[in-house]
Write an enzyme that holds these catalytic residues in place. Structure first.
Site, mmCIF file in Angstrom:
data_model
loop_
_atom_site.group_PDB
_atom_site.id
_atom_site.type_symbol
_atom_site.label_atom_id
_atom_site.label_comp_id
_atom_site.label_asym_id
_atom_site.label_seq_id
_atom_site.Cartn_x
_atom_site.Cartn_y
_atom_site.Cartn_z
ATOM 1 N N CYS A 177 0.837 -1.214 0.000
ATOM 2 C CA CYS A 177 0.000 0.000 0.000
ATOM 3 C C CYS A 177 0.872 1.266 0.000
ATOM 4 C CB CYS A 177 -1.000 -0.020 1.152
ATOM 5 S SG CYS A 177 -2.345 1.151 0.935
ATOM 6 N N HIS A 216 -3.702 -5.147 0.520
ATOM 7 C CA HIS A 216 -3.113 -5.543 1.806
ATOM 8 C C HIS A 216 -3.201 -7.058 1.986
ATOM 9 C CE1 HIS A 216 -2.349 -1.713 3.962
ATOM 10 N NE2 HIS A 216 -3.316 -1.240 3.198
ATOM 11 N N GLU A 244 -1.647 -8.883 4.046
ATOM 12 C CA GLU A 244 -1.603 -9.254 5.477
ATOM 13 C C GLU A 244 -2.994 -9.173 6.119
ATOM 14 O OE1 GLU A 244 -0.886 -6.367 4.297
ATOM 15 O OE2 GLU A 244 -1.313 -4.787 5.752
#
Ligand SMILES: [Mn+2]
Length: 188
Positions: free
Chosen positions: A59, A160, A162
């Site tokens: 990001c 993202h 994660e």
């Protein structure tokens, strides 16, 4: 410094990037910025580059890589890129928001099908690509959603991964695993 003990560097998400770093003044829709934070990212990147460590930007980290290589950003997609859809999703962090098309022969192409869904929490995005960088994935409105360097072990994703880990799908983990493997291989 801690980075001297690392085998790779992940530049994470965060606030907007100071537009002075790519030669622009502040657009009225620019969000919160913190130059100290940007400089910390850049300093870390320079150390990683000196040590030839693999780098993964997520990001903001992905956008910062582009700026570090001389590229530019849309400070606010909605007002600066015609036809851009909303990239700040209102759903949960692990929900999907839009699809991306993965470029053939990119670092993501052996991990994912040509089209896949991602989450989206950004109102800034890459405009002009930095030197040596190329697009590895794009959304249907043309927004660059992943990058890689032509020669260096430098990668970026606008989504993202994660945050997608809670879905317990192999998909999000595949990208992280590939980066870790790249770091291990680079070490040898
Ligand atoms: Mn997006």
């Amino acid at each position: 410094m801690l980075l001297l003990k690392c085998d790779g560097l992940i530049l994470s998400g965060g606030w907007d990037i100071d537009p002075l770093l790519f030669g622009e003044n502040e657009h009225p829709k620019l969000g919160r910025i913190n130059r100290k934070n940007d400089d910390f990212f850049l300093d870390s990147l320079h150390i990683a580059q000196d040590r030839r460590l693999p780098v993964l930007g997520i990001c903001k980290g992905h956008q910062l890589l582009n700026v570090a290589y001389g590229g530019t950003l849309y400070q606010d997609l909605e007002s600066q890129k015609e036809g851009a859809f909303r990239h700040v999703q209102t759903g949960e962090r692990a929900d999907y928001s839009h699809s991306v098309r993965i470029k053939a022969d990119s670092w993501l192409s052996d991990l994912y099908p040509e089209r896949m869904d991602v989450n989206s929490f950004h109102h800034q995005a890459i405009k002009d690509l930095g030197n040596g960088l190329r697009s590895a994935a794009q959304a249907d409105d043309g927004v660059i959603e992943a990058i890689e360097h032509e020669k260096e072990l430098v990668f970026g994703v606008q989504w993202h991964p994660e945050m997608l880990l809670s879905r317990n799908e192999d998909k999000a983990l595949a990208l992280m695993k590939k980066f870790v493997q790249c770091c291990a291989k680079n070490k040898n």
